[in-house]
Design a protein around this motif. Structure first.
Motif, PDB file in Angstrom:
ATOM      1  N   LEU A 185     -77.492  23.062  28.798  1.00  0.00           N
ATOM      2  CA  LEU A 185     -76.449  23.096  27.688  1.00  0.00           C
ATOM      3  C   LEU A 185     -75.644  24.109  27.677  1.00  0.00           C
ATOM      4  N   VAL A 186     -74.294  23.942  27.864  1.00  0.00           N
ATOM      5  CA  VAL A 186     -73.372  25.102  28.037  1.00  0.00           C
ATOM      6  C   VAL A 186     -72.334  24.790  26.589  1.00  0.00           C
ATOM      7  N   LEU A 187     -71.772  26.123  26.225  1.00  0.00           N
ATOM      8  CA  LEU A 187     -70.932  25.913  25.112  1.00  0.00           C
ATOM      9  C   LEU A 187     -69.694  26.849  25.238  1.00  0.00           C
ATOM     10  N   SER A 188     -68.780  26.353  24.541  1.00  0.00           N
ATOM     11  CA  SER A 188     -67.249  27.083  24.624  1.00  0.00           C
ATOM     12  C   SER A 188     -66.630  27.215  23.331  1.00  0.00           C
ATOM     13  N   GLY A 189     -66.005  28.304  22.936  1.00  0.00           N
ATOM     14  CA  GLY A 189     -65.237  28.420  21.836  1.00  0.00           C
ATOM     15  C   GLY A 189     -65.016  30.014  21.811  1.00  0.00           C
ATOM     16  N   ARG A 190     -64.013  30.172  20.588  1.00  0.00           N
ATOM     17  CA  ARG A 190     -63.627  31.577  20.349  1.00  0.00           C
ATOM     18  C   ARG A 190     -64.770  32.367  19.842  1.00  0.00           C
ATOM     19  N   HIS A 191     -65.801  31.884  19.430  1.00  0.00           N
ATOM     20  CA  HIS A 191     -67.053  32.608  18.789  1.00  0.00           C
ATOM     21  C   HIS A 191     -67.879  33.054  19.436  1.00  0.00           C
ATOM     22  N   MET A 192     -67.807  32.732  21.202  1.00  0.00           N
ATOM     23  CA  MET A 192     -68.770  32.965  22.034  1.00  0.00           C
ATOM     24  C   MET A 192     -68.628  34.672  22.204  1.00  0.00           C
ATOM     25  N   MET A 193     -69.768  35.245  22.706  1.00  0.00           N
ATOM     26  CA  MET A 193     -69.988  36.670  22.932  1.00  0.00           C
ATOM     27  C   MET A 193     -69.049  37.242  24.031  1.00  0.00           C
ATOM     28  N   LYS A 194     -68.580  38.326  23.808  1.00  0.00           N
ATOM     29  CA  LYS A 194     -67.608  38.920  24.751  1.00  0.00           C
ATOM     30  C   LYS A 194     -68.395  39.228  26.291  1.00  0.00           C
ATOM     31  N   GLY A 195     -69.631  39.462  26.111  1.00  0.00           N
ATOM     32  CA  GLY A 195     -70.709  39.709  27.071  1.00  0.00           C
ATOM     33  C   GLY A 195     -71.871  40.513  26.734  1.00  0.00           C
ATOM     34  N   TYR A 196     -72.757  40.839  27.618  1.00  0.00           N
ATOM     35  CA  TYR A 196     -73.986  41.944  27.325  1.00  0.00           C
ATOM     36  C   TYR A 196     -73.358  43.447  27.310  1.00  0.00           C
ATOM     37  N   TRP A 197     -73.990  44.189  26.330  1.00  0.00           N
ATOM     38  CA  TRP A 197     -73.467  45.530  26.612  1.00  0.00           C
ATOM     39  C   TRP A 197     -74.244  46.437  27.815  1.00  0.00           C
TER      40      TRP A 197
END
Length: 516
Positions: free
Chosen positions: A363-375
């Protein structure tokens, strides 16, 4: 004008200053939006006076309470970045998060004085320069007192120091294997998370939302933001207690609350249920596991519907949602994509699996509420975020209408005799058994099959299931190769604060091998 989460509190305080914002159940404290905003401004100006600048990380080790809420909005206003720390961690685990995030300050509860004392013995190895303690009694620790700073600070609105795609918070994953990773979210990401929740669920401006789950988790931080945005009232519980939950719902006329399925089951058996009026509740938000039909029916009999959500720390909460009208026909599903969220299921080659095909994929998701990345984790970020999609690591199917069913985590899949077996499917079947309260399935080594499923079962109250009865139940509902041959009845299953099963802990406790 830049969108800033902290500024949303300023706007809300201007629009409805005397509306009740948050209530602390145990402490009996109540705060209007005007009061909350002033307190948040004071903390923001305190941090500025200590040299905290936009982009600096401010960690919090706080139980649920107004200090958590106002610190969150204060940190946001000045453009710093909140790092909410799981207070169930031990000192060495907290140390890792402070060091990894480079936190310049820590705001902590007096409950954690022992952990802080341990951390301060190794302070030279930490970037943390400022220690701020919340608690009525003085402590024998080198730190500032939160209430003293609050009282002395300037209540004026601080300069808004960030917004839009600037970092808002870093939330560390549960870290069930190895060190946890910090998911980085922006102001824009949280705003779109709120838009998604508001537009998919039945959220109202006069709702009274009970917050019993830890605020350091995205499933509770999202509603905290949402309540300010929408103008509802948050009812805060400092500690999770079922009896107090019922009394709180009754006294505060709660209309929505959050609970994982296991808690919903426990609540049905609590004696306080018959003693308290919970008719004010319209619906319950739940996640972390599917809700069996029997549980849906039990709550429906009380006039309360269940909204079943799927989401991740990395998605800032939202993903899919199963609304009450669809629940009976799609038991075991986590619903369809929420508003402002796109989903798809892809095979091992990245090709989209056709809806209704029955084929499992990631399952993959897309949207403007996804994280920017891992610190500070570029490789992990590149693995999780690809071409605008968040790869969840969850294996799922979807039917012709787009309803998603989670099969399992990639890493939890069992390969037995060359066949792929998804423990979540077996757990759903076992959870539907009248003699089972909850169940977890793990793979153990088998000389004959490579791996074989072991079912760990918590019996329903008043029942005594055995291996033969559980095996017979599974045979009625599963293909023969999926039926577990090993069963173990246990008193409880280990879970993290978000309610997810701790499979690594179970594998450690039950390493096998199987006797066949």
């Amino acid at each position: 004008m830049h969108d800033n989460i902290g500024q949303f509190l300023s706007k809300r305080a201007a629009i409805t200053p005397q509306r009740e914002a948050f209530v602390e159940w145990e402490r009996g404290r109540r705060f209007t939006f005007a009061q909350l905003n002033e307190r948040s401004n004071r903390i923001a100006n305190t941090l500025l006076a200590k040299g905290i600048a936009p982009g600096d990380r401010v960690a919090t080790l706080l139980k649920n309470g107004i200090e958590f809420v106002e610190s969150y909005f204060a940190i946001a206003k000045i453009g710093a970045v909140m790092v909410p720390v799981n207070w169930r961690l031990v000192a060495t685990e907290i140390h890792f998060i402070l060091e990894d995030s480079g936190a310049a300050a820590l705001i902590f509860d007096a409950d954690f004085d022992d952990s802080i004392a341990t951390l301060q013995t190794v302070q030279p190895s930490l970037p943390c320069l400022h220690w701020i303690r919340c608690g009525s009694e003085l402590a024998d620790l080198p730190c500032d007192d939160y209430d003293t700073l609050l009282a002395a600070a300037n209540p004026a609105e601080p300069h808004i120091g960030a917004g839009d795609d600037d970092n808002l918070f870093i939330m560390y994953t549960s870290g069930t294997t190895g060190h946890p990773k910090g998911a980085v979210h922006s102001h824009t990401g949280m705003i779109w998370s709120q838009f998604t929740s508001m537009s998919t669920s039945d959220m109202r401006g006069d709702d009274r939302f009970l917050l019993p789950l830890p605020m350091f988790h995205v499933g509770c931080l999202n509603p905290v933001s949402l309540l300010v945005h929408r103008g509802g009232t948050g009812v805060i519980m400092r500690d999770l207690d079922m009896g107090q939950m019922f009394r709180c719902i009754d006294a505060q006329k709660v209309s929505i609350f959050m609970a994982v399925p296991a808690l919903l089951q426990f609540m049905l058996n609590a004696p306080e249920r018959a003693e308290c009026d919970i008719s004010s509740v319209r619906w319950i938000a739940t996640g972390a596991a599917p809700v069996p039909t029997s549980l849906l029916d039990a709550w429906a009999a009380l006039g309360i519907s269940i909204h079943q959500a799927y989401g991740l720390t990395e998605s800032c909460g939202p993903g899919t949602l199963l609304l009450p009208d669809d629940a009976a026909e799609h038991v075991g599903s986590c619903g369809r994509a929420q508003m402002h969220t796109e989903i798809k299921i892809v095979d091992a080659h990245g090709n989209t699996v056709a809806m209704g095909s029955g084929e499992a994929g990631e399952l993959v998701l897309s949207g403007r509420h996804m994280m920017k990345g891992y610190w500070n984790r570029p490789e992990a970020t590149a693995e999780a975020l690809r071409d605008g999609w968040l790869y969840t690591g969850d294996i799922a199917t979807w039917d012709a209408e787009g309803f998603v069913t989670i099969c399992d985590r990639k890493k939890d899949m069992i390969i037995s005799g060359g066949e792929n077996i998804y423990p979540a499917e077996l757990e759903n079947v076992l959870a539907a058994c009248p003699d089972v309260q909850e169940a977890a399935v793990i793979g153990v080594a088998s000389e004959k099959w490579g791996e074989t499923p072991l079912a760990l079962v918590v019996p329903a109250p008043g029942t005594s299931p055995d291996s033969d009865s559980l095996r017979a139940w599974c045979r009625e509902h599963l293909a023969g190769y999926k039926v577990p041959q090993l069963y173990e009845c246990v008193d409880a299953l280990p879970r993290n604060p978000s309610g997810k099963l701790l499979k690594p802990q179970l594998r450690k406790e039950y390493p096998g091998p199987a006797p066949f």
